[in-house]
Design an enzyme around this catalytic site. Structure first.
Site, PDB file in Angstrom:
ATOM      1  CE  LYS A 122      -4.409   1.120   0.209  1.00 35.83           C
ATOM      2  NZ  LYS A 122      -5.593   0.441  -0.310  1.00 35.83           N
ATOM      3  CG  ASP A 162      -7.322   3.468  -0.923  1.00 39.58           C
ATOM      4  OD1 ASP A 162      -7.932   2.400  -0.835  1.00 39.58           O
ATOM      5  OD2 ASP A 162      -7.269   4.276   0.037  1.00 39.58           O
TER       6      ASP A 162
HETATM    7  P1  NDP Z   1     -12.847   7.838  -3.017  1.00 40.64           P
HETATM    8  O1  NDP Z   1     -11.778   8.834  -2.820  1.00 40.64           O
HETATM    9  O2  NDP Z   1     -13.411   7.620  -4.364  1.00 40.64           O
HETATM   10  O3  NDP Z   1     -14.079   8.183  -2.047  1.00 40.64           O
HETATM   11  C1  NDP Z   1     -13.914   8.243  -0.668  1.00 40.64           C
HETATM   12  C2  NDP Z   1     -15.212   8.723  -0.049  1.00 40.64           C
HETATM   13  O4  NDP Z   1     -15.112   8.625   1.367  1.00 40.64           O
HETATM   14  C3  NDP Z   1     -15.506  10.181  -0.349  1.00 40.64           C
HETATM   15  O5  NDP Z   1     -16.881  10.375  -0.367  1.00 40.64           O
HETATM   16  C4  NDP Z   1     -14.850  10.884   0.830  1.00 40.64           C
HETATM   17  O6  NDP Z   1     -15.366  12.162   1.118  1.00 40.64           O
HETATM   18  C5  NDP Z   1     -15.164   9.931   1.955  1.00 40.64           C
HETATM   19  N1  NDP Z   1     -14.145  10.068   3.003  1.00 40.64           N
HETATM   20  C6  NDP Z   1     -12.812   9.902   2.865  1.00 40.64           C
HETATM   21  N2  NDP Z   1     -12.174  10.137   4.019  1.00 40.64           N
HETATM   22  C7  NDP Z   1     -13.142  10.476   4.893  1.00 40.64           C
HETATM   23  C8  NDP Z   1     -13.124  10.823   6.255  1.00 40.64           C
HETATM   24  N3  NDP Z   1     -11.976  10.888   6.956  1.00 40.64           N
HETATM   25  N4  NDP Z   1     -14.317  11.087   6.852  1.00 40.64           N
HETATM   26  C9  NDP Z   1     -15.483  11.012   6.131  1.00 40.64           C
HETATM   27  N5  NDP Z   1     -15.550  10.684   4.837  1.00 40.64           N
HETATM   28  C10 NDP Z   1     -14.402  10.425   4.224  1.00 40.64           C
HETATM   29  O7  NDP Z   1     -12.287   6.477  -2.394  1.00 40.64           O
HETATM   30  P2  NDP Z   1     -12.798   4.997  -2.616  1.00 40.64           P
HETATM   31  O8  NDP Z   1     -14.268   4.979  -2.819  1.00 40.64           O
HETATM   32  O9  NDP Z   1     -11.921   4.360  -3.605  1.00 40.64           O
HETATM   33  O10 NDP Z   1     -12.443   4.330  -1.208  1.00 40.64           O
HETATM   34  C11 NDP Z   1     -13.365   4.275  -0.110  1.00 40.64           C
HETATM   35  C12 NDP Z   1     -12.949   3.184   0.861  1.00 40.64           C
HETATM   36  O11 NDP Z   1     -12.917   1.927   0.165  1.00 40.64           O
HETATM   37  C13 NDP Z   1     -11.546   3.343   1.459  1.00 40.64           C
HETATM   38  O12 NDP Z   1     -11.554   2.799   2.777  1.00 40.64           O
HETATM   39  C14 NDP Z   1     -10.684   2.468   0.567  1.00 40.64           C
HETATM   40  O13 NDP Z   1      -9.489   2.043   1.218  1.00 40.64           O
HETATM   41  C15 NDP Z   1     -11.637   1.312   0.334  1.00 40.64           C
HETATM   42  N6  NDP Z   1     -11.347   0.463  -0.823  1.00 40.64           N
HETATM   43  C16 NDP Z   1     -11.292   1.006  -2.085  1.00 40.64           C
HETATM   44  C17 NDP Z   1     -11.032   0.183  -3.171  1.00 40.64           C
HETATM   45  C18 NDP Z   1     -11.092   0.696  -4.564  1.00 40.64           C
HETATM   46  O14 NDP Z   1     -11.045  -0.125  -5.488  1.00 40.64           O
HETATM   47  N7  NDP Z   1     -11.209   1.991  -4.806  1.00 40.64           N
HETATM   48  C19 NDP Z   1     -10.744  -1.248  -2.980  1.00 40.64           C
HETATM   49  C20 NDP Z   1     -10.915  -1.726  -1.635  1.00 40.64           C
HETATM   50  C21 NDP Z   1     -11.174  -0.872  -0.608  1.00 40.64           C
HETATM   51  P3  NDP Z   1     -14.524  13.487   0.718  1.00 40.64           P
HETATM   52  O15 NDP Z   1     -14.711  13.616  -0.760  1.00 40.64           O
HETATM   53  O16 NDP Z   1     -15.141  14.577   1.513  1.00 40.64           O
HETATM   54  O17 NDP Z   1     -13.107  13.208   1.112  1.00 40.64           O
END
Ligand code: NDP
Length: 449
Positions: A122, A162
């Site tokens: 990571k 991510d």
């Molecule tokens: P994105 O950046 O596309 O979206 C993240 C979302 O979560 C946004 O809406 C963001 O809001 C919100 N968010 C992030 N940090 C915080 C926080 N501290 N408090 C509240 N809301 C928050 O990321 P992904 O959708 O790709 O990832 C989301 C989760 O899924 C993560 O935990 C990631 O590790 C996990 N994941 C992702 C994979 C992938 O293929 N993309 C695979 C496996 C797991 P804002 O825009 O305001 O930051």
């Protein structure tokens, strides 16, 4: 086992997210160690909790005002026993060594569960893409890659996206890697379709999570039809989780970002989801804008003085946390139980605190930890690597079918491992044990390296 955890905590006392992830695994694999004394003799726990390599580097770049900015870059190469390091890059101001080590550690087990040959890694940076121009994001990505390129490669370490790293960032990173190495190779996954990406990769984590939830419900002769679902986040994982839930007849009533959450009692249908996708992916707007368009919905601003998250207080049948780590605490978990939630499937990584997990298990919820439920993303990344190696592109149905088969197989591995160790129905134990045994056996086969 507590002595090993104490050593890990004493060595890096500030890495609380990493300690949390390690503790959960150690607690669940104790029966495996009891049954296999050679694992203890070979110090597999001490070895598996120590990254093979940690790379930490300076990322200088120039912003649109001509000011020099300096961020910190990281890559954790955690374990390569079953394949090259594989795992995403996260760009978010909260990024630090502890968060990336926990993510890399979880990734090792998750990748083992996918049935594909991928080790765990990571990386990322404390750079915040929010509010930056495309040019600034490109400047940053190019500087980041000018160092990272020395440490990765299609058979060494294959990063992906991510939080904060989507198609735009992968494009800039890939372009710089290609320029520096003079090689067009599958070194990153999540690429765009026109230059090496795989169909279904953007959808894979969300779709996979919903497939996993469907498998869990099927064990109770149930399905998602008519179920009310809470989804957090509004990024990649949340969007495609919503899409698949709608397709399978469920109703999603919430979404969020770090500024707050929306509740739409009538349900987020296909048109509303298209609006959210345009808002988030093209305009890079905030979820609060949803209520400007759909006035029947309610917006609640995030409030850090509250000891619970209002998103988890609505009446529902299923919850799909898809934002970030530790977004569901004990109080939130109790709210979920009190409001009728019977299933929690984690699209995000480690979104539930240990207290929350205890509440799910005590109340016999169907609970899928992220390392099983969100493995679809990395699984299709593995399929993207396979297609790159063959110089072929599989059709959408083929990739989606493979994803379904992989999620079914992960579900079965969790059930089998949990049953084998007398913990029927406990997907946390099942996922940790199945992933652990595969990686540890490979480590033992390969000697002390
Ligand atoms: P994105 O950046 O596309 O979206 C993240 C979302 O979560 C946004 O809406 C963001 O809001 C919100 N968010 C992030 N940090 C915080 C926080 N501290 N408090 C509240 N809301 C928050 O990321 P992904 O959708 O790709 O990832 C989301 C989760 O899924 C993560 O935990 C990631 O590790 C996990 N994941 C992702 C994979 C992938 O293929 N993309 C695979 C496996 C797991 P804002 O825009 O305001 O930051």
């Amino acid at each position: 086992m507590s002595d090993i955890l104490e050593t890990i905590v004493a060595r890096d006392p500030n890495e609380k997210e990493f300690h949390q992830a390690v503790q959960e695994v150690l607690e669940t694999v104790q029966p495996v160690l009891d049954r296999n004394p050679e694992y203890r003799r070979s110090a597999v726990i001490e070895r598996i909790t120590e990254p093979e390599r940690v790379i930490l580097f300076r990322v200088p770049w120039v912003d649109d005002q001509g000011q020099v900015q300096v961020n910190r870059g990281f890559r954790i190469q955690m374990n390569s026993a079953i394949g090259p390091y594989k795992g995403g890059l996260r760009f978010h101001p909260s990024v630090n060594l502890s968060i990336l080590k926990f993510l890399a550690f979880e990734q090792v087990f998750k990748n083992a569960l996918t049935t594909l040959a991928m080790g765990g890694g990571k990386g990322g940076s404390d750079f915040d893409p929010k509010g930056k121009s495309d040019n600034e994001v490109m400047q940053f990505c190019q500087s980041f890659m000018s160092e990272l390129c020395r440490h990765i490669g299609p058979d060494t370490d294959i990063p992906a996206g991510d939080i904060g790293v989507g198609a735009r960032e992968i494009g800039y990173l890939f372009g710089m890697y290609k320029k520096l190495t003079n090689e067009f190779t599958g070194v990153l996954t999540g690429k765009s379709l026109g230059w090496g990406g795989s169909l279904i990769r953007p959808e894979a984590t969300g779709y996979g999570c919903v497939y996993f939830a469907s498998e869990m419900l099927a064990t109770k002769n149930d399905n998602l039809e008519g179920k009310t679902c809470l989804v957090s986040g509004s990024g990649n994982v949340a969007q495609y989780t919503v899409e698949k839930i709608i397709e399978l007849g469920g109703k999603v009533v919430t979404l969020s970002d770090s500024s707050g959450c929306i509740y739409d009692e009538e349900g987020i249908d296909k048109d509303k989801l298209s609006f959210v996708m345009r808002l988030k992916n093209l305009r890079r707007g905030r979820i609060s804008e949803y209520i400007d368009k759909y006035s029947e919905a309610v917006y609640t601003e995030a409030d850090s003085t509250l000891d619970y998250n209002p998103l988890w207080s609505y009446k529902a049948d299923c919850a799909f946390p898809s934002a970030t780590q530790n977004e569901i605490n004990g109080k939130d978990a109790q709210n979920l139980v009190n409001n009728g939630v019977q299933l929690v499937a984690e699209g995000a990584n480690m979104p539930s605190t240990p207290e929350a997990i205890d509440i799910y298990l005590d109340n016999k919820l169907l609970y899928a930890p992220g390392k099983a439920a969100n493995a679809g993303g990395v699984a299709v990344s593995g399929l993207e690597m396979a297609q790159n190696s063959m110089r072929l592109n599989w059709p959408r149905e083929e990739v989606d079918n493979r994803l379904k088969i992989i999620m079914k197989s992960i579900h079965q591995s969790c059930i089998d491992a949990a049953t084998d160790y007398g913990q029927q129905g406990n997907y946390v134990a099942g996922a940790n044990i199945a992933g652990f045994v595969k990686v540890v056996n490979a480590m033992l086969d390969q000697g002390l390296v």
